[in-house]
Scaffold this motif. Structure first.
Motif, PDB file in Angstrom:
ATOM      1  N   ALA A   1      37.428  29.702  43.435  1.00 32.16           N
ATOM      2  CA  ALA A   1      37.804  30.791  43.383  1.00 32.16           C
ATOM      3  C   ALA A   1      38.397  31.501  44.767  1.00 32.16           C
ATOM      4  O   ALA A   1      39.331  32.158  44.742  1.00 32.16           O
ATOM      5  N   LEU A   2      37.491  31.263  45.638  1.00 28.41           N
ATOM      6  CA  LEU A   2      37.614  31.846  46.987  1.00 28.41           C
ATOM      7  C   LEU A   2      38.930  30.921  47.604  1.00 28.41           C
ATOM      8  O   LEU A   2      39.689  31.681  48.429  1.00 28.41           O
ATOM      9  N   ALA A   3      39.103  29.681  47.315  1.00 30.06           N
ATOM     10  CA  ALA A   3      40.083  28.940  47.877  1.00 30.06           C
ATOM     11  C   ALA A   3      41.614  29.677  47.196  1.00 30.06           C
ATOM     12  O   ALA A   3      42.431  29.870  47.919  1.00 30.06           O
ATOM     13  N   LEU A   4      41.496  29.795  45.772  1.00 29.17           N
ATOM     14  CA  LEU A   4      42.468  30.466  45.291  1.00 29.17           C
ATOM     15  C   LEU A   4      42.972  32.015  45.870  1.00 29.17           C
ATOM     16  O   LEU A   4      43.936  31.926  46.055  1.00 29.17           O
ATOM     17  N   ALA A   5      41.749  32.654  46.065  1.00 28.43           N
ATOM     18  CA  ALA A   5      42.095  33.891  46.457  1.00 28.43           C
ATOM     19  C   ALA A   5      42.790  34.016  47.958  1.00 28.43           C
ATOM     20  O   ALA A   5      43.498  34.702  48.328  1.00 28.43           O
ATOM     21  N   ARG A   6      42.648  32.981  48.660  1.00 27.01           N
ATOM     22  CA  ARG A   6      42.899  32.796  50.274  1.00 27.01           C
ATOM     23  C   ARG A   6      44.395  32.499  50.015  1.00 27.01           C
ATOM     24  O   ARG A   6      45.233  32.755  50.902  1.00 27.01           O
ATOM     25  N   ARG A   7      44.907  32.048  48.773  1.00 28.87           N
ATOM     26  CA  ARG A   7      46.207  31.555  48.460  1.00 28.87           C
ATOM     27  C   ARG A   7      46.945  32.784  48.015  1.00 28.87           C
ATOM     28  O   ARG A   7      48.102  32.586  47.574  1.00 28.87           O
ATOM     29  N   GLY A   8      46.201  33.757  47.683  1.00 34.02           N
ATOM     30  CA  GLY A   8      46.981  34.922  47.448  1.00 34.02           C
ATOM     31  C   GLY A   8      46.842  35.275  45.660  1.00 34.02           C
ATOM     32  O   GLY A   8      47.404  35.941  45.100  1.00 34.02           O
ATOM     33  N   TYR A   9      46.009  34.481  45.217  1.00 27.08           N
ATOM     34  CA  TYR A   9      45.859  34.688  43.373  1.00 27.08           C
ATOM     35  C   TYR A   9      44.816  35.787  43.435  1.00 27.08           C
ATOM     36  O   TYR A   9      43.906  36.194  44.374  1.00 27.08           O
ATOM     37  N   GLU A  10      45.141  36.587  42.588  1.00 32.08           N
ATOM     38  CA  GLU A  10      44.053  37.478  41.898  1.00 32.08           C
ATOM     39  C   GLU A  10      42.987  36.745  40.972  1.00 32.08           C
ATOM     40  O   GLU A  10      43.399  36.214  39.974  1.00 32.08           O
TER      41      GLU A  10
ATOM     42  N   VAL B   1      26.182  33.460  40.915  1.00 31.60           N
ATOM     43  CA  VAL B   1      27.162  34.564  41.036  1.00 31.60           C
ATOM     44  C   VAL B   1      26.801  35.349  42.362  1.00 31.60           C
ATOM     45  O   VAL B   1      27.843  35.668  43.042  1.00 31.60           O
ATOM     46  N   GLU B   2      25.653  35.541  42.688  1.00 32.52           N
ATOM     47  CA  GLU B   2      25.256  35.975  44.141  1.00 32.52           C
ATOM     48  C   GLU B   2      25.517  35.387  44.997  1.00 32.52           C
ATOM     49  O   GLU B   2      26.102  35.839  46.164  1.00 32.52           O
ATOM     50  N   VAL B   3      25.606  33.887  45.195  1.00 34.72           N
ATOM     51  CA  VAL B   3      26.011  33.285  46.108  1.00 34.72           C
ATOM     52  C   VAL B   3      27.345  33.296  46.325  1.00 34.72           C
ATOM     53  O   VAL B   3      27.893  33.379  47.525  1.00 34.72           O
ATOM     54  N   ALA B   4      27.997  33.321  45.153  1.00 32.64           N
ATOM     55  CA  ALA B   4      29.561  33.348  45.320  1.00 32.64           C
ATOM     56  C   ALA B   4      30.052  34.594  45.812  1.00 32.64           C
ATOM     57  O   ALA B   4      31.005  34.588  46.723  1.00 32.64           O
ATOM     58  N   ARG B   5      29.117  35.607  45.673  1.00 33.99           N
ATOM     59  CA  ARG B   5      29.704  37.089  46.105  1.00 33.99           C
ATOM     60  C   ARG B   5      29.414  37.065  47.573  1.00 33.99           C
ATOM     61  O   ARG B   5      30.129  38.025  48.442  1.00 33.99           O
ATOM     62  N   THR B   6      28.457  36.443  48.348  1.00 36.95           N
ATOM     63  CA  THR B   6      28.323  36.483  49.521  1.00 36.95           C
ATOM     64  C   THR B   6      29.458  36.032  50.495  1.00 36.95           C
ATOM     65  O   THR B   6      29.842  36.962  51.297  1.00 36.95           O
ATOM     66  N   PRO B   7      29.646  35.050  50.337  1.00 29.34           N
ATOM     67  CA  PRO B   7      31.120  34.651  51.334  1.00 29.34           C
ATOM     68  C   PRO B   7      32.150  35.441  50.828  1.00 29.34           C
ATOM     69  O   PRO B   7      32.920  35.779  51.892  1.00 29.34           O
ATOM     70  N   ALA B   8      32.600  35.912  49.589  1.00 27.67           N
ATOM     71  CA  ALA B   8      33.600  36.917  49.250  1.00 27.67           C
ATOM     72  C   ALA B   8      33.534  37.997  50.080  1.00 27.67           C
ATOM     73  O   ALA B   8      34.338  38.603  50.735  1.00 27.67           O
TER      74      ALA B   8
ATOM     75  N   ARG C   1      31.499  38.473  53.088  1.00 29.58           N
ATOM     76  CA  ARG C   1      31.535  38.037  54.347  1.00 29.58           C
ATOM     77  C   ARG C   1      33.018  37.962  54.882  1.00 29.58           C
ATOM     78  O   ARG C   1      33.363  38.537  56.154  1.00 29.58           O
ATOM     79  N   ASP C   2      33.723  37.453  54.178  1.00 23.73           N
ATOM     80  CA  ASP C   2      35.078  36.966  54.725  1.00 23.73           C
ATOM     81  C   ASP C   2      36.151  38.018  54.256  1.00 23.73           C
ATOM     82  O   ASP C   2      37.343  37.581  54.564  1.00 23.73           O
ATOM     83  N   GLU C   3      35.756  38.925  53.695  1.00 26.91           N
ATOM     84  CA  GLU C   3      36.708  39.884  53.096  1.00 26.91           C
ATOM     85  C   GLU C   3      37.635  39.443  52.281  1.00 26.91           C
ATOM     86  O   GLU C   3      38.988  39.728  52.520  1.00 26.91           O
ATOM     87  N   VAL C   4      37.447  38.197  51.567  1.00 21.31           N
ATOM     88  CA  VAL C   4      38.246  37.770  50.576  1.00 21.31           C
ATOM     89  C   VAL C   4      38.056  38.212  49.232  1.00 21.31           C
ATOM     90  O   VAL C   4      37.106  38.716  48.716  1.00 21.31           O
ATOM     91  N   ASP C   5      39.231  38.852  48.683  1.00 21.74           N
ATOM     92  CA  ASP C   5      39.212  39.776  47.524  1.00 21.74           C
ATOM     93  C   ASP C   5      39.373  38.903  46.229  1.00 21.74           C
ATOM     94  O   ASP C   5      40.219  38.434  45.898  1.00 21.74           O
ATOM     95  N   ALA C   6      37.867  38.491  45.607  1.00 18.63           N
ATOM     96  CA  ALA C   6      37.833  38.008  44.462  1.00 18.63           C
ATOM     97  C   ALA C   6      36.557  38.590  43.614  1.00 18.63           C
ATOM     98  O   ALA C   6      35.725  39.249  44.357  1.00 18.63           O
ATOM     99  N   THR C   7      36.594  38.683  42.419  1.00 19.95           N
ATOM    100  CA  THR C   7      35.562  39.207  41.571  1.00 19.95           C
ATOM    101  C   THR C   7      34.620  38.305  40.982  1.00 19.95           C
ATOM    102  O   THR C   7      35.362  37.166  40.628  1.00 19.95           O
ATOM    103  N   PHE C   8      33.620  38.548  40.846  1.00 19.84           N
ATOM    104  CA  PHE C   8      32.593  37.489  40.094  1.00 19.84           C
ATOM    105  C   PHE C   8      31.716  38.092  39.206  1.00 19.84           C
ATOM    106  O   PHE C   8      31.243  39.070  39.504  1.00 19.84           O
ATOM    107  N   ASP C   9      31.838  37.643  38.011  1.00 14.14           N
ATOM    108  CA  ASP C   9      31.169  38.092  36.857  1.00 14.14           C
ATOM    109  C   ASP C   9      29.935  37.009  36.222  1.00 14.14           C
ATOM    110  O   ASP C   9      30.306  35.853  36.196  1.00 14.14           O
ATOM    111  N   VAL C  10      28.923  37.343  35.603  1.00 13.48           N
ATOM    112  CA  VAL C  10      27.893  36.731  35.045  1.00 13.48           C
ATOM    113  C   VAL C  10      28.248  36.834  33.355  1.00 13.48           C
ATOM    114  O   VAL C  10      28.604  37.885  32.801  1.00 13.48           O
ATOM    115  N   HIS C  11      28.487  35.633  33.222  1.00  9.67           N
ATOM    116  CA  HIS C  11      28.907  35.620  31.592  1.00  9.67           C
ATOM    117  C   HIS C  11      28.445  34.015  30.912  1.00  9.67           C
ATOM    118  O   HIS C  11      28.840  33.026  31.944  1.00  9.67           O
TER     119      HIS C  11
END
Ligand SMILES: C[S@@+](CC[C@H](N)C(=O)[O-])C[C@H]1O[C@@H](n2cnc3c(N)ncnc32)[C@H](O)[C@@H]1O
Length: 149
Positions: free
Chosen positions: A60-69, A80-87, A89-99
């Motif tokens: 998800a973060l690799a895609l966000a860095r390429r300009g994807y929403e 999801v907590e782990v995923a949100r941490t680098p997002a 830290r690196d100010e990468v704009d990605a959303t993470f949800d539990v489902h």
């Protein structure tokens, strides 16, 4: 063969930090970047796109860095907590949800230009239903036409 319904959450919550570290190793980073490049050959940014069973969020973060929403979805809350941490830290704009992906997705039809689901299907009790849901109704009409020929 998927385990009992709750087992993936137990297992992946426990393994969430280790998965985060693993996906940060150079050979994993390389693989993730290659997958994101392949994805970009099929779906142009900005999407929107989803990474289903996103785990620590590397794709998800690799895609966000390429300009994807991007929205990343995983059923294990600690993943999801782990995923949100680098997002964050690196100010990468990605959303993470539990489902839980064995339940219907909470997105409207045709919400996404494309979806990724890396190493997630093997955990689902009805993978064919999941594929049917993500392959057609979730895709925008133009992408659906391309996929279906
Ligand atoms: C092998 S990991 C892969 C993670 C990520 N796609 C990657 O490649 O780095 C599988 C992921 O699927 C998630 N998962 C398994 N069953 C799930 C379900 N029913 N609903 C949501 N997520 C699920 C797990 O929590 C785990 O994060």
């Amino acid at each position: 063969m998927p385990g009992p319904h709750w087992f993936f959450r137990f297992m992946y919550d426990r393994e969430s930090a280790a998965w985060g570290r693993r996906r940060d190793e150079p050979e994993h980073r390389d693989l993730v970047e290659r997958i994101a490049d392949e994805f970009a050959n099929v779906v142009a940014p900005p999407g929107p796109v989803a990474d289903l069973g996103c785990g620590p969020g590397a794709h998800a973060l690799a895609l966000a860095r390429r300009g994807y929403e991007v929205v990343g979805v995983d059923g294990a809350p600690r993943m999801v907590e782990v995923a949100r941490t680098p997002a964050g830290r690196d100010e990468v704009d990605a959303t993470f949800d539990v489902h839980d992906l064995s339940a219907p997705l909470r997105f409207a039809d045709a919400s996404f230009g494309g979806v990724l689901a890396i190493l997630a299907l093997q955990h689902l009790p009805h993978p064919a239903a999941f594929i049917a849901e993500t392959r057609t109704p979730s895709l925008s009409p133009s992408v659906r036409a391309e996929v279906n020929g």
